[in-house]
Motif scaffolding. Structure first.
Motif, mmCIF file in Angstrom:
data_model
loop_
_atom_site.group_PDB
_atom_site.id
_atom_site.type_symbol
_atom_site.label_atom_id
_atom_site.label_comp_id
_atom_site.label_asym_id
_atom_site.label_seq_id
_atom_site.Cartn_x
_atom_site.Cartn_y
_atom_site.Cartn_z
ATOM 1 N N ALA A 50 0.835 -1.207 0.000
ATOM 2 C CA ALA A 50 0.000 0.000 0.000
ATOM 3 C C ALA A 50 0.867 1.253 0.000
ATOM 4 O O ALA A 50 0.655 2.169 -0.805
ATOM 5 C CB ALA A 50 -0.939 -0.013 1.202
ATOM 6 N N ALA A 51 1.845 1.311 0.894
ATOM 7 C CA ALA A 51 2.708 2.491 0.981
ATOM 8 C C ALA A 51 3.535 2.661 -0.290
ATOM 9 O O ALA A 51 3.731 3.785 -0.774
ATOM 10 C CB ALA A 51 3.622 2.373 2.195
ATOM 11 N N THR A 52 4.009 1.556 -0.844
ATOM 12 C CA THR A 52 4.825 1.622 -2.054
ATOM 13 C C THR A 52 3.992 2.101 -3.237
ATOM 14 O O THR A 52 4.415 2.968 -4.015
ATOM 15 C CB THR A 52 5.445 0.248 -2.347
ATOM 16 O OG1 THR A 52 6.154 -0.188 -1.183
ATOM 17 C CG2 THR A 52 6.398 0.306 -3.529
ATOM 18 N N ARG A 53 2.787 1.546 -3.395
ATOM 19 C CA ARG A 53 1.897 1.981 -4.463
ATOM 20 C C ARG A 53 1.521 3.456 -4.291
ATOM 21 O O ARG A 53 1.438 4.208 -5.258
ATOM 22 C CB ARG A 53 0.646 1.104 -4.497
ATOM 23 C CG ARG A 53 -0.215 1.317 -5.724
ATOM 24 C CD ARG A 53 -1.422 0.398 -5.739
ATOM 25 N NE ARG A 53 -1.040 -0.991 -5.911
ATOM 26 C CZ ARG A 53 -1.178 -1.930 -4.987
ATOM 27 N NH1 ARG A 53 -1.709 -1.642 -3.808
ATOM 28 N NH2 ARG A 53 -0.806 -3.168 -5.228
ATOM 29 N N PHE A 67 -2.765 0.688 -12.647
ATOM 30 C CA PHE A 67 -1.959 -0.032 -11.672
ATOM 31 C C PHE A 67 -1.709 -1.467 -12.137
ATOM 32 O O PHE A 67 -2.575 -2.089 -12.740
ATOM 33 C CB PHE A 67 -2.671 -0.065 -10.315
ATOM 34 C CG PHE A 67 -2.932 1.300 -9.748
ATOM 35 C CD1 PHE A 67 -1.921 2.020 -9.134
ATOM 36 C CD2 PHE A 67 -4.196 1.868 -9.842
ATOM 37 C CE1 PHE A 67 -2.160 3.287 -8.625
ATOM 38 C CE2 PHE A 67 -4.440 3.131 -9.330
ATOM 39 C CZ PHE A 67 -3.421 3.835 -8.722
ATOM 40 N N LEU A 68 -0.512 -1.951 -11.830
ATOM 41 C CA LEU A 68 -0.163 -3.342 -12.128
ATOM 42 C C LEU A 68 0.779 -3.822 -11.051
ATOM 43 O O LEU A 68 1.774 -3.153 -10.743
ATOM 44 C CB LEU A 68 0.517 -3.448 -13.502
ATOM 45 C CG LEU A 68 0.930 -4.859 -13.932
ATOM 46 C CD1 LEU A 68 -0.300 -5.728 -14.209
ATOM 47 C CD2 LEU A 68 1.836 -4.809 -15.158
ATOM 48 N N ILE A 125 -6.555 -4.691 -8.044
ATOM 49 C CA ILE A 125 -6.009 -3.339 -8.172
ATOM 50 C C ILE A 125 -5.608 -3.023 -9.609
ATOM 51 O O ILE A 125 -5.207 -1.905 -9.932
ATOM 52 C CB ILE A 125 -4.824 -3.133 -7.205
ATOM 53 C CG1 ILE A 125 -4.556 -1.629 -7.002
ATOM 54 C CG2 ILE A 125 -3.566 -3.852 -7.703
ATOM 55 C CD1 ILE A 125 -5.758 -0.821 -6.582
ATOM 56 N N THR A 126 -5.720 -3.974 -10.525
ATOM 57 C CA THR A 126 -5.313 -3.744 -11.912
ATOM 58 C C THR A 126 -6.423 -2.973 -12.621
ATOM 59 O O THR A 126 -7.264 -3.543 -13.314
ATOM 60 C CB THR A 126 -5.003 -5.084 -12.605
ATOM 61 O OG1 THR A 126 -4.115 -5.820 -11.755
ATOM 62 C CG2 THR A 126 -4.335 -4.866 -13.950
ATOM 63 N N THR A 127 -6.403 -1.658 -12.414
ATOM 64 C CA THR A 127 -7.491 -0.776 -12.832
ATOM 65 C C THR A 127 -6.951 0.430 -13.570
ATOM 66 O O THR A 127 -5.743 0.680 -13.585
ATOM 67 C CB THR A 127 -8.265 -0.282 -11.588
ATOM 68 O OG1 THR A 127 -7.342 0.372 -10.705
ATOM 69 C CG2 THR A 127 -8.925 -1.433 -10.844
#
Length: 198
Positions: A50-53, A67-68, A125-127
């Protein structure tokens, strides 16, 4: 902001070493609708997915962000199909579906169902999301063991629910445009979740 797409790809050292990150980036570079930028954000301090994304998301300046995860891949038409869906429907957030590799079954039973914001379901999350909406919501870890509507409440589902709360319109594009690879490891790289993905 320009009407283009940036792909945010969080990763960690094990996935750089084993080639997964390179494979994921290669799938982004092979898109029929090229991304304007790719942000590869590496979790060097074990902060978690989460923090990295979130760090990667905050670097985006294009109108749209996709996101991927670093262990997955986009099929060549992924960005083109999601962008066409967004333009056709006026959505702020579009999600397609995946080809599941290594699961033995479809992990989520929602393919082809119209997304209902009153009863939201997991999208992964691949959106593709409008950057302004995504940055207003951001990513953070939910409380351990949290559930919503009977489903695990991970940071990706929390993001979806908060996009709805912000007034975002979410549309499902019922096509399998990306590959979800199962290998038994979590993207976070945290000590308790394993980072030696194979």
């Amino acid at each position: 902001m320009q009407r283009r797409i940036t792909v945010v790809l969080p990763t960690h050292p094990a996935r750089v070493r084993n080639g997964m990150t390179k494979r994921a980036v290669g799938s982004v570079l092979g898109q029929t609708l090229p991304a304007a930028a790719v942000v590869v954000e590496q979790d060097l301090d074990r902060a978690g997915a989460a923090a990295t994304r979130h760090r990667g998301l905050m670097k985006v300046t294009t109108e749209w962000v996709a996101f991927l995860d670093s262990d997955d891949q986009m099929k060549p038409n992924h960005l083109a199909e999601l962008m066409a869906c967004a333009e056709r429907t006026g959505a702020d957030y579009c999600f397609s579906w995946y080809e599941a590799i290594g699961f033995g079954h479809d992990p989520l039973p929602h393919f082809g169902k119209v997304f209902d914001p009153e009863h939201p379901t997991q999208t992964t999350i691949t959106t593709l999301v409008r950057t302004g909406l995504a940055q207003a919501v951001g990513f953070r870890e939910p409380p351990p063991g949290a559930r919503i509507h009977g489903e695990r409440y991970g940071e990706d589902f929390q993001f979806t629910v908060e996009c709805i709360a912000q007034g975002g319109r979410i549309v499902h594009h019922p096509r399998r445009t990306w590959i979800w690879n199962a290998h038994g490891q979590n993207t976070s790289g945290q000590p308790d979740r394993g980072d030696a993905a194979t």
